[in-house]
Design an enzyme around this catalytic site. Structure first.
Site, PDB file in Angstrom:
ATOM      1  N   ASP A   1       0.867  -1.174   0.000  1.00  0.00           N
ATOM      2  CA  ASP A   1       0.000   0.000   0.000  1.00  0.00           C
ATOM      3  C   ASP A   1       0.912   1.234   0.000  1.00  0.00           C
ATOM      4  O   ASP A   1       2.145   1.127   0.060  1.00  0.00           O
ATOM      5  CB  ASP A   1      -0.976  -0.021   1.181  1.00  0.00           C
ATOM      6  CG  ASP A   1      -2.215   0.840   0.876  1.00  0.00           C
ATOM      7  OD1 ASP A   1      -2.141   1.701  -0.023  1.00  0.00           O
ATOM      8  OD2 ASP A   1      -3.256   0.661   1.543  1.00  0.00           O
TER       9      ASP A   1
HETATM   10  C1  BGC Z   1      -5.139   3.201   0.244  1.00  0.00           C
HETATM   11  C2  BGC Z   1      -5.269   2.266  -0.933  1.00  0.00           C
HETATM   12  C3  BGC Z   1      -5.097   3.025  -2.217  1.00  0.00           C
HETATM   13  C4  BGC Z   1      -3.755   3.738  -2.195  1.00  0.00           C
HETATM   14  C5  BGC Z   1      -3.422   4.502  -3.468  1.00  0.00           C
HETATM   15  C6  BGC Z   1      -3.915   4.083   0.159  1.00  0.00           C
HETATM   16  O1  BGC Z   1      -3.911   5.074   1.127  1.00  0.00           O
HETATM   17  O2  BGC Z   1      -5.132   2.434   1.429  1.00  0.00           O
HETATM   18  O3  BGC Z   1      -6.517   1.608  -0.877  1.00  0.00           O
HETATM   19  O4  BGC Z   1      -5.207   2.171  -3.317  1.00  0.00           O
HETATM   20  O5  BGC Z   1      -3.773   4.657  -1.118  1.00  0.00           O
HETATM   21  O6  BGC Z   1      -4.124   5.657  -3.567  1.00  0.00           O
END
Ligand code: BGC
Length: 719
Positions: free
Chosen positions: A247
């Site tokens: 993530d």
């Molecule tokens: C989130 C993800 C997301 C990623 C990219 C993160 O903060 O947990 O679900 O895909 O950001 O934006």
């Protein structure tokens, strides 16, 4: 390809650059030219994508094309209902269609990888990200997740308009302590396998291209360093051969978690665990070469990880067609995006209550309606949480939807009454009361602004925010039929207002076409057909509350549960029985999972199993007669639940095993059948192996998780 790559080029494929305004800066183009990045995040301008892709393909040594990632979660330009609302449709085909529209629109801007679907089983309405989920149930989430993957990825991943999907967040993120985002999760392996991993397994079987590690720690090990999840389960048990992505910056955050001393150790842990691509961080580019030199990581491990990335690029057809031609895509962006968004909104709305059949309203028999509340004319707020690229100009608000539908037949008088959903004060009290007093019926538009749910937007109090309950009480005094339409990103606790309202339509955040859909439902041009994908607690203290809980050794007996108000002073401790419940909330939710009323009246009779015994390896058919005893044509979501009465580990009181949308004319009766394979009854037992255990099972078919019509059958071992 891998044999031709330098170590630096390999590590480049494992890096995802997060870009913003700077997407064409010298730094970025140099990195791409040098093969130091394999994917980028958040570039959504087709021209910029084409230019970056051109540099990668034409000017980097090996010409490996880039992946362009973006959160396309519930729509791209055309905003669909939030995923929790989409789950309330119980219509996988529609979820697939919504994802297809989103993929086409996103691909037109150069996106070839979305970070969706989010398939975290979510049993806690406090958690802001429940909005992004398909709710509390493993089976429903699996069905919806697979449908979304099929919509994004299409029949052929290499076809124009198909984009790679990502099953996230692996795993257990929905169990964040106290529903606080990013918080710790502790899930025993048996529960993890029986509840949280199922949707991911289904996603992998459906060919999902990537899996994202969760931010949270699971049983003490953050997912980005969790080799049990990322290697043992994902690669060894499930044979996943796509991309495992971290993530956003979650590898560096291993230091913040306190499991790595510095970024170098964090990179070592993440690679060892099996994270192929680092999203938005630099620990891999900074330290992997060094870690290999020091022989702490083998280069063959890196090769396998790079292979996962390249495999997805090949499957997407990027080596043949790195970027779609402009004309090609323009023609493919479908005209019926709004039609899909509207159908999804229509089917997502749940009629929670309809006392005295106050709904639907008859436009021909009403002189005037009062439209009151902060979310009636809120085209932005109805869109919901992930709307980076959404076109707010497409959004039809509820007030406009009603006005358009009734035309000049009905006077529509609107007072906003609260500045926003959180305002602590009702404005224009006199105007509100006069308006309601003069109208035949009042419709309140209540709920949460979109910013009150989603990532990092958890709430500890899940009542309607601000002075909305006060507004309900005030309007109630006018004595008019009172209808609430609630737009929200989570199940809210409605106990404090439910008795004041004659009808409640729960609309989630319904997306761009919410206003038209809600107007049609209010005025009976369509019947509500949504069903709850998550339990609605009476009080927040009941959370986590979900339908498929265990029975316990002391389950509550209906009618024998006392309420705190009824306890005599100094009553002996055991005098009122010994049950599992709350003195002040009882044992049941306000509205159960699967609940949702209709303007029709559905009756279920004659449940039967095609056989008394089901040999392991065989299947049987469970069926029921469903009639529409009402006056209107409407759709019902028929649900099949099963209970395994005795198991090697305690089993849920009910588990959803099938569902089907059925359209019935007034007076019509149909037989609804479900095929149940013995395999559908498999679960992880005491040894954490997935098996079907012989024994007695009970099945229910009906319109919610509290369906009463039941039958039994016996699962037997094969001779
Ligand atoms: C989130 C993800 C997301 C990623 C990219 C993160 O903060 O947990 O679900 O895909 O950001 O934006």
């Amino acid at each position: 390809m891998i044999s031709r790559m330098t170590l630096a080029e390999k590590i480049g494929q494992m890096r995802q650059l997060s870009l913003g305004e700077d997407s064409l800066s010298d730094h970025v183009t140099d990195e791409i030219r040098a093969g130091r990045t394999g994917s980028v995040l958040n570039v959504v301008c087709a021209d910029e994508v084409r230019e970056l892709q051109r540099i990668a393909v034409e000017e980097s040594r090996l010409g490996i094309p880039l992946l362009f990632g973006r959160d396309v979660i519930h729509g791209f330009k055309t905003v669909m209902p939030i995923p929790l609302g989409q789950a309330a449709t119980w219509n996988p085909e529609l979820v697939k269609a919504a994802a297809r529209v989103s993929a086409l629109e996103a691909a037109a801007c150069g996106v070839n990888w979305t970070f969706a679907p989010m398939i975290d089983v979510s049993r806690d309405a406090r958690w802001g990200r429940i909005a992004e989920s398909f709710g509390e149930d493993t089976y429903l989430t699996s069905q919806m997740g697979v449908a979304a993957i099929r919509g994004y990825q299409g029949e052929n991943l290499a076809a124009t308009g198909s984009i790679a999907a990502c099953a996230k967040h692996f795993a257990g993120y929905g169990a964040s302590e106290a529903g606080r985002d990013y918080a710790t999760t502790n899930i025993p392996e048996n529960e993890l396998r029986n509840v949280y991993l199922g949707p991911f397994r289904a996603a992998i079987d459906a060919g999902v291209s990537s899996v994202m590690a969760s931010f949270s720690d699971l049983n003490g090990v953050p997912a980005s360093a969790n080799d049990f999840l990322m290697t043992r389960v994902l690669r060894h048990e499930w044979q996943f051969d796509g991309i495992a992505v971290s993530d956003f910056n979650s590898i560096s955050q291993l230091c913040v978690h306190g499991i790595a001393e510095d970024d170098k150790e964090a990179a070592c842990l993440a690679v060892t665990a099996g994270i192929d691509v680092e999203m938005a961080g630099d620990t891999y580019v900074s330290f992997l070469e060094q870690l290999i030199e020091e022989e702490r990581i083998e280069e063959s491990k890196i090769d396998a990880m790079v292979a996962n990335v390249l495999r997805v690029k090949f499957r997407l057809g990027l080596f043949e067609a790195p970027a779609a031609e402009e004309d090609d895509l323009a023609a493919r962006v479908s005209d019926d995006a709004l039609r899909v968004a509207k159908e999804a909104a229509l089917q997502s709305v749940v009629l929670l209550k309809n006392e005295g059949a106050v709904l639907p309203l008859a436009a021909d028999r009403l002189a005037s309606v009062a439209v009151i509340g902060p979310l009636a004319d809120a085209p932005y707020e109805q869109l919901g949480t992930w709307i980076f690229d959404g076109d707010p100009g497409l959004s039809v608000d509820c007030l406009s939807g009603i006005r358009k539908l009734v035309g000049d037949r009905v006077d529509v008088n609107y007072v906003k009454a609260l500045a926003n959903s959180r305002s602590r004060q009702v404005d224009n009290v006199t105007e509100v009361m006069e308006t309601v007093g003069q109208c035949d019926v009042a419709i309140l538009f209540l709920g949460e602004e979109s910013i009150l749910s989603g990532e990092a937007h958890s709430r500890a109090d899940i009542n309607l925010p601000g002075a909305q309950a006060e507004l309900v009480k005030l309007v109630r005094q006018a004595g008019k039929p009172l209808i609430a339409v609630i737009l929200a990103g989570r199940p809210l606790t409605l106990s404090n207002i439910v008795d004041d309202l004659d009808a409640i339509l729960y609309a989630w955040h319904p997306g761009a076409m919410g206003g038209e859909a809600i107007a049609e439902l209010l005025f009976g041009q369509a019947s509500p057909s949504g069903k709850l994908p998550a339990t609605f607690p009476r009080m927040v203290g009941q959370v986590p509350i979900y339908y498929n809980h265990k029975n316990t050794g002391k389950p509550p007996i209906a009618g024998e549960i006392l309420h705190i108000d009824d306890i005599e002073e100094q009553a002996p401790q055991t005098s009122y029985g010994m049950f599992s419940f709350h003195l002040d909330a009882g044992s049941t939710p306000l509205f159960p999972f699967g609940h949702g009323l209709s303007y029709a009246e559905f009756r279920y009779t004659g449940i039967r199993a095609s056989a008394d015994r089901l040999a392991i390896g065989d299947s049987l058919t469970l069926s029921v007669e469903l009639s529409n005893a009402g006056q209107v044509r409407a759709e019902e979501v028929v649900q099949l639940y099963v209970r395994d009465l005795v198991g090697s580990v305690t089993r849920p009181v009910r588990e959803l095993k099938g569902f089907r949308r059925v359209m019935l004319d007034p007076g019509q009766t149909v037989t609804v059948q479900f095929e149940l394979r013995s395999q559908d009854l498999a679960f992880y037992g005491r040894d954490n192996r997935c098996t079907v255990e012989p024994g007695k099972f009970r099945a229910w078919i009906g319109g919610s998780s509290t369906a009463e019509l039941e039958c039994e059958f016996q699962v037997i071992a094969r001779d």
